[in-house]
Each structure stands twice: as C-alpha cells, then as structure tokens.
Design an enzyme around this catalytic site. Structure first.
Site, PDB file in Angstrom:
ATOM      1  N   SER A 195      28.082  27.398  71.086  1.00 62.38           N
ATOM      2  CA  SER A 195      28.909  26.468  70.309  1.00 62.38           C
ATOM      3  C   SER A 195      28.534  26.571  68.829  1.00 62.38           C
ATOM      4  O   SER A 195      28.491  27.678  68.301  1.00 62.38           O
ATOM      5  CB  SER A 195      28.760  25.050  70.841  1.00 62.38           C
ATOM      6  OG  SER A 195      29.740  24.212  70.293  1.00 62.38           O
ATOM      7  N   ASP A 447      37.517  28.072  77.992  1.00 66.65           N
ATOM      8  CA  ASP A 447      36.931  27.120  77.039  1.00 66.65           C
ATOM      9  C   ASP A 447      38.033  26.251  76.440  1.00 66.65           C
ATOM     10  O   ASP A 447      38.970  26.773  75.831  1.00 66.65           O
ATOM     11  CB  ASP A 447      36.221  27.915  75.929  1.00 66.65           C
ATOM     12  CG  ASP A 447      35.390  27.044  75.003  1.00 66.65           C
ATOM     13  OD1 ASP A 447      35.813  25.906  74.709  1.00 66.65           O
ATOM     14  OD2 ASP A 447      34.321  27.503  74.548  1.00 66.65           O
ATOM     15  N   HIS A 493      33.467  25.147  77.946  1.00 69.44           N
ATOM     16  CA  HIS A 493      32.749  25.294  76.684  1.00 69.44           C
ATOM     17  C   HIS A 493      31.235  25.267  76.915  1.00 69.44           C
ATOM     18  O   HIS A 493      30.668  24.220  77.171  1.00 69.44           O
ATOM     19  CB  HIS A 493      33.154  24.192  75.708  1.00 69.44           C
ATOM     20  CG  HIS A 493      32.566  24.392  74.342  1.00 69.44           C
ATOM     21  ND1 HIS A 493      32.755  25.554  73.617  1.00 69.44           N
ATOM     22  CD2 HIS A 493      31.764  23.617  73.588  1.00 69.44           C
ATOM     23  CE1 HIS A 493      32.102  25.467  72.476  1.00 69.44           C
ATOM     24  NE2 HIS A 493      31.495  24.303  72.433  1.00 69.44           N
TER      25      HIS A 493
END
Ligand SMILES: *[C@@H]1O[C@H](CO)[C@@H](O)[C@H](O)[C@H]1NC(C)=O
Ligand SMILES: *[C@@H]1O[C@H](CO)[C@@H](O)[C@H](O)[C@H]1NC(C)=O
Ligand SMILES: *[C@@H]1O[C@H](CO)[C@@H](O)[C@H](O)[C@H]1NC(C)=O
Ligand SMILES: *[C@@H]1O[C@H](CO)[C@@H](O)[C@H](O)[C@H]1NC(C)=O
Ligand SMILES: *[C@@H]1O[C@H](CO)[C@@H](O)[C@H](O)[C@H]1NC(C)=O
Ligand SMILES: *[C@@H]1O[C@H](CO)[C@@H](O)[C@H](O)[C@H]1NC(C)=O
Ligand SMILES: *[C@@H]1O[C@H](CO)[C@@H](O)[C@H](O)[C@H]1NC(C)=O
Ligand SMILES: *[C@@H]1O[C@H](CO)[C@@H](O)[C@H](O)[C@H]1NC(C)=O
Ligand SMILES: *[C@@H]1O[C@H](CO)[C@@H](O)[C@H](O)[C@H]1NC(C)=O
Ligand SMILES: *[C@@H]1O[C@H](CO)[C@@H](O)[C@H](O)[C@H]1NC(C)=O
Ligand SMILES: *[C@@H]1O[C@H](CO)[C@@H](O)[C@H](O)[C@H]1NC(C)=O
Length: 580
Positions: A195, A447, A493
């Site tokens: 991330s 994601d 994610h």
C-alpha cells in the site's frame, strides 16, 4: 550460524567466543560507530543524543508467541545548516543472531512504519524514523499544511522518500562497526511493504537505488496524483448519473460478476483468476433483474489507514435492503470499472478490475430523508482539500459543481505539484538495476482500493523506458533478471479477499533472500490458499505478463494471451505530459 569476527569485537568480547548483546549494546559502542560529520553529506549525527539499551524477550506483538531480544538504539541527526532534528530508532539483533542484513519495513496510509523490529526474524537490523515531523506520533497528512495555502515541503519530501533513504544510509554505516566488522563488510539490504508501504518501497528503488539489494513492494499507492483522486471517482459517477445505489445492490453486482467469471479461467473455485477474460467476455447488463437482500445492520468502523472513514471511529446504520438489480445500478458499476474520462471522452485514469469490490462507491443511509446519499471516501476527499485545494480541512463535504473534468484537473494539479515527491513513478531505475538490485512487485488482482492495472502500467513504463530498443522478448528477459511483477488472483488490497478464496504470497522475504544471497532467480511466486475448497493449496503464481489457465482442478499453466495483456494496457490522453 557463527560469524567471523573482526579485531575490534575480539577486543570487546571477554573471550574468543562471540560477543554478547550486553557487550555491544552500549552508548559508547554506538557513538563510536556513528559516521562522522561530513561522511554522509548533509547529515550531522549528534553523539550526545544516542541511547542504547538491551531489550530481552520482548513479545513480538498481539497474538504472537515469538519473543525478541535486541539492542534498542536511538540516534538523532540534523541536516547540515538546518536546525531540524530527526530521531531514528534501530533494533540490532544479538551478535549471535545477526546475519549481515538490514531491513526496512513500509508503513501505510499517511504513516511511515514506527516499528524497528520487523527485521529481527531475518537476523537483520531494522529501523524506523521520526522523519523530522514526529512521525511516530503524527501522520504526514496532519502536518502537510502549515496553514491554508502553505505546503510543508520538508515533511513532504521526508515522507515521500528522503526519511527512509537517510535512515537506511545511516543504519548501514553504523551496523558493521556496531558488530565490530570491517566497515567495508557487505550488509544485505532489504525493503518490504504494501500500500503506501509499497509506494515507499518504490520511492527507495527510484531515489536510493544503490542502497538496496532487494525490494518487495505490494500494491504501491504510487501515481499519487491520480490514485488519491480516483478514490473520489465513484462518488462523482453517482452524482453525475444521479443514482445512489443501495450498497446491497452493488454488493450483488460484484457477487454475481464473481459467480459468472470464476469459471472463465478453467476452474470453478470462487476466484476470478482472469479478470481480463471477465472484462473481455462478460456483460454486466446480464445481472439486471437479479434479486438482492441484505439484513439491517449497525456497524462501527474503527477508522484507520485507507479505511473509508479515517477520522476516528463512527457508527453507521443501514436498514434492511431488498430489491432487484437495476439498469442504473449496473450503469454505475460499469462506469466505475471503465475509469475516469474527461468530457471529450479522453481517458484520464484506469480503474479497479471488474469483480473487485466497489467499496469506494458505498452510499450512506440518511434516516431522516430515508434515502441513500453520497458518501465521499475520506482517503480521496482529504487529499483533494489538503493537497490540491491546500485547505486545512479533513474532507470534501460535497461535490457541488464538480464534474469529471474537475477530477481530471485535480489529478493534473497533484501530479504536477508533487511530481518529484509523492508521485513516485520515476521509470528509470538504472542506479538500482546497475548496482544489482532485485525488485519483487505484486498486486492483488481484485484490489478495491488501488487498481491492479496501476501496477501493470508502471511495469510497462519501466520496461519501455529502460529497454526502448530491444525486441519485445529481449526486453522481457532483461527486465525479469531484476524486476518481476506478479498479479495475485482474487486478492484484495494487501491481503486476501473475503469474496474470493484465492492464494496469497506469505514468504516473499525467503524468495528475495534466496535471489539476492544465493542467486536463485524466481520464475514463479509461491502463494497459499487460506480458505475455501482449496484451503492449503500451494499455487506458484504466474509471472506477468503470463496469465494462469487451469487445465484441470489441480493444475494451471501460465499462458501468453495477447488480447488479455492488451486489456491491461492504457494510455492517458487527458493529460498533456506522459503518465508513467
Ligand atoms: C556533528 O554536527 C552536529 C550538528 O552541528 C553536532 O551537534 C555534533 O556534535 C557534530 N558531531 C561531532 C562528532 O562533532
Ligand atoms: C529470555 O528467555 C530465555 C529463554 O526462554 C531465558 O533463558 C532468559 O533467561 C530470558 N532472559 C531474560 C532477561 O529474561
Ligand atoms: C527504546 O529506547 C527509547 C529511548 O530510550 C525508549 O523511548 C523506548 O521506549 C525504548 N523501546 C523499548 C521497546 O524499550
Ligand atoms: C456477497 O457474497 C458474500 C460472500 O460470499 C456474502 O457474505 C454477501 O452476503 C453477498 N452479498 C449479496 C448482496 O449477495
Ligand atoms: C451489454 O449488453 C447490453 C444490453 O444487452 C448492450 O446494450 C451493451 O452494448 C452490451 N455491452 C457490451 C460491451 O457488449
Ligand atoms: C430511523 O428512523 C426510524 C423511523 O423513522 C426509527 O424508528 C429508527 O429508530 C431510526 N434509526 C436510527 C438508527 O436512527
Ligand atoms: C482554512 O480554510 C478553511 C476553509 O476556507 C477554513 O474553514 C479554515 O478556518 C481556515 N483555517 C485557517 C487556519 O485559516
Ligand atoms: C468532515 O470533517 C469534519 C471536520 O473537518 C467533520 O466534522 C465531519 O464529521 C467530517 N465528515 C465526514 C463524513 O467524515
Ligand atoms: C456552482 O456554479 C454556479 C454557476 O457556475 C455558481 O453560480 C455557483 O455559485 C456555484 N456553486 C458553488 C457551490 O460553487
Ligand atoms: C511456500 O510458502 C510457504 C509459507 O507460506 C512455505 O511453507 C513453503 O515451503 C513455500 N514453498 C515453496 C515451494 O517455496
Ligand atoms: C472440478 O471441480 C468442480 C467444482 O468443484 C466439479 O464440479 C468438477 O466435477 C471437478 N472436475 C473434475 C474433473 O474433478
């Protein structure tokens, strides 16, 4: 493992055997290991501020039974001529555990990692930095503005790449001396994060490439200008189409898409391993008329990182929802998956793969009007107010007068303003590559926060910028020698997906260590299925641009499929400058 000890540790240690933690974990040993002023240009270390104390058998964290023993060190430096102060904490493993490694962990959201102990399990020294803005206690978005209109550029560059790069350089200078090794000793240096942690990793590969031997970057939140505004895009779609779908309707569209596209990859296992085939062969309109139902719920969100309501915890109420999927609901979903275009129809950005959850599109229930209303995700809203409009407010209260063209303008403003800081898409990685660095880049294919295609686009940019004159096959082979990219089927994610029981890679550091230290170049990525019918199954993931195709319920091939690859390939004519 026993190391060969240099002369100074032999002097430190009471006997010829290895030095103990207590021997090396002293303020004076750390002070004498500091690089002297003028060695690392622009960095002046402050010996009087050093702390060092051994930590024995500390627990590794919630739920873990691991314990760690290490030397807890803090060092402080100032940038030459600039009266600032940056504190770094390092965790040095016991001499007997040290494996000549240095490890940098990424953070997430607007936070750098504040934990220095992540490398201990690999026998590595680790670090975490205050970045000069008290990053252990404040996140960067809290300090990005001094006041309306004035950007804190020091904090911006430190967060963007500089703080981690300096931490690594200082750490690598201290480490050999701390253990009494020759200062020329090789210290294998690794980065790992996902991330924003993935973005931070890419920032190190791009800006401090010579410092790292291996970087593992997941779902990087790079191409910051586009990515952050993209969080607002679903709300803009709903406003433009004037349809605010009940969350249950969108959830049904996603579930029905997964059910329809799951078999296209050759195996029916609840996972869309080929979102490209779904995009090319499935028409969302076929879902219109399907029934949905969701029970009433009151939920509390803790609010952290990239969650929808980042500013503290909130409670929200949703009534029971039942109905049939509408043509407007499908149109909202399709427009979101199509990605942002300006009013001339020129593409500005890519979007989440079809079948990804539409969490940024979630509407909110107004119990007074008894209607579903716009809910602008704070991830995107706060970015627009603070970073684009330069107003010290935490979210965008509405989208009045905002059009698709406004979003394109916001993206362009952010891209240009933060081009050499947050954007993090420099495609020329020559310093990293030529000093032997290895890059393992992965992204969950479903994601719902950072589109998987945003990673594909960067991989393509690096390939074409670094190997402009090679044939397609030759550039592919050259690139794979040091930069490999993997899509993780079904994954969300930076983790598994509750809607698709697919594989997830869990031992990337082992793969990377083997690559860097033993010369074992991977060609597939080891991942494990953690739920569903195939729980426990190992899948050796296909290296991009090959794609999986199941030939039976137990095995798949990695195939080359031009139409599929093309479906991941974008250009962005809405901007006048190249978007890497
Ligand atoms: C290096 O410079 C800093 C900042 O001027 C100073 O505090 C420190 O004492 C210097 N270090 C040495 C060893 O002189
Ligand atoms: C840490 O744990 C080890 C192994 O359990 C034990 O031998 C040692 O005495 C402990 N050290 C301290 C300082 O508690
Ligand atoms: C490490 O040292 C710093 C500075 O003395 C201290 O604030 C911190 O609590 C220590 N951390 C641990 C885990 O002991
Ligand atoms: C979608 O699927 C998930 C998991 O399979 C389930 O929990 C959820 O209730 C479904 N939602 C709808 C609206 O069908
Ligand atoms: C999907 O189906 C609808 C309705 O049948 C049709 O209007 C639309 O053109 C189709 N879309 C694609 C991409 O084929
Ligand atoms: C929502 O409104 C209904 C009736 O108007 C009321 O009964 C209910 O308690 C309200 N729920 C919440 C969570 O405020
Ligand atoms: C910054 O601008 C916002 C929006 O105009 C305003 O609400 C706020 O009071 C301003 N803050 C300062 C410190 O001027
Ligand atoms: C938006 O931010 C303000 C404070 O700046 C806060 O009062 C409000 O609750 C926030 N709204 C949402 C939806 O997060
Ligand atoms: C929206 O635009 C109209 C016309 O351009 C303008 O009159 C109005 O003040 C704007 N509203 C807001 C909230 O900016
Ligand atoms: C794959 O990773 C798992 C841990 O997730 C590990 O136990 C296994 O040995 C690895 N397999 C290969 C082939 O590397
Ligand atoms: C493969 O799995 C599917 C779904 O679980 C099942 O229906 C099918 O019979 C299996 N095929 C084979 C050849 O075992």
């Amino acid at each position: 493992m026993r190391l060969s000890w240099g002369a100074s540790v032999a002097a430190l240690a009471a006997s010829a055997s290895a030095a103990s933690l207590a021997d090396v974990c002293t303020v004076s040993n750390v002070r004498s290991a500091l690089p002297s002023n003028g060695t690392l240009l622009g960095i002046d270390l402050i010996p009087s501020a050093v702390t060092a104390a051994a930590v024995y058998n500390a627990s590794a964290g919630m739920g873990s039974t691991e314990t760690y023993t290490y030397c807890n060190v803090t060092v402080t430096y100032t940038h030459t001529g600039k009266d600032d102060s940056v504190v770094i904490k390092y965790a040095f493993p016991s001499p007997s555990d040290f494996k000549k490694r240095f490890y940098v962990a990424g953070g997430g959201g607007f936070s750098l990692s504040s934990d220095a102990t992540g490398g201990l399990e690999y026998g590595a020294v680790g670090g975490a930095t205050s970045a000069g803005y008290d990053a252990f206690d404040q996140s960067y978005d809290e300090v990005v503005l001094y006041g309306n209109g004035t950007i804190n550029w020091d904090a911006t560059y430190m967060f963007a790449y500089q703080a981690l790069g300096e931490m690594t350089k200082i750490g690598k200078a201290i480490t050999p001396k701390f253990y009494g090794m020759s200062s020329a000793s090789k210290i294998y240096t690794y980065y790992e994060g996902c991330s924003d942690g993935g973005r931070e990793g890419m920032s190190q590969v791009q800006r401090y490439g010579e410092e790292y031997d291996g970087a593992i970057t997941g779902a990087p939140a790079f191409r910051f200008g586009q990515q952050q505004v993209h969080h607002v895009f679903p709300s803009e779609v709903e406003q433009t189409l004037d349809y605010y779908p009940p969350p249950c309707e969108l959830a049904k569209i996603v579930n029905a898409t997964i059910a329809a596209c799951d078999p296209l990859d050759g195996r029916t296992d609840g996972v869309i391993s080929r979102t490209d085939l779904c995009k090319l062969n499935f028409n969302l309109s076929s879902i219109v008329g399907e029934k949905y139902y969701c029970a009433a719920e009151t939920s509390t969100s803790l609010g952290f990182g990239f969650s929808k309501r980042a500013e503290g915890s909130t409670t929200s109420y949703q009534p029971a929802q039942s109905g049939k999927v509408t043509a407007m609901g499908v149109k909202v979903a399709q427009t979101i998956y199509d990605g942002l275009h300006n009013s001339k129809g020129e593409r500005a950005y890519l979007s989440w793969q079809i079948g990804s959850e539409l969490s940024d599109a979630e509407t909110t229930w107004n119990n007074n009007t008894r209607k579903w209303e716009l809910s602008i995700p704070s991830t995107g809203g706060e970015y627009v107010t603070k970073f684009v409009q330069l107003l010290n407010i935490h979210n965008l209260s509405d989208l009045n007068n905002v059009t698709y063209d406004t979003l394109v303008d916001w993206m362009n403003t952010g891209m240009v303003r933060y081009m050499d800081s947050l954007q993090t898409t420099l495609p020329d990685l020559t310093p990293f590559q030529s000093s032997g660095g290895k890059l393992l880049h992965y992204h969950g294919e479903s994601d719902p926060s950072i589109p998987a295609a945003s990673s594909v686009h960067y991989w393509q940019a690096v390939r074409s910028v670094m190997y402009p004159h090679l044939s397609s096959q030759a550039s592919l082979e050259k690139l794979a020698d040091w930069y490999q990219f993997y899509l993780v089927p079904g994954a969300a994610h930076c983790g598994t997906n509750s809607l698709q029981p697919g594989p997830y890679p869990e031992d990337n550091m082992q793969t990377m260590i083997n690559w860097v230290e033993n010369g074992v170049k991977p060609s597939r990525l080891n991942a494990t299925v953690s739920s569903g019918t195939y729980k426990g199954e190992t899948q050796m993931l296909c290296q991009w641009p090959t794609r999986p195709h199941w030939s039976s319920n137990s095995s798949f091939e990695c195939v080359n499929d031009k139409a599929s690859i093309d479906s991941w390939t974008y250009s962005f004519p809405a901007f006048k400058i190249p978007v890497y």
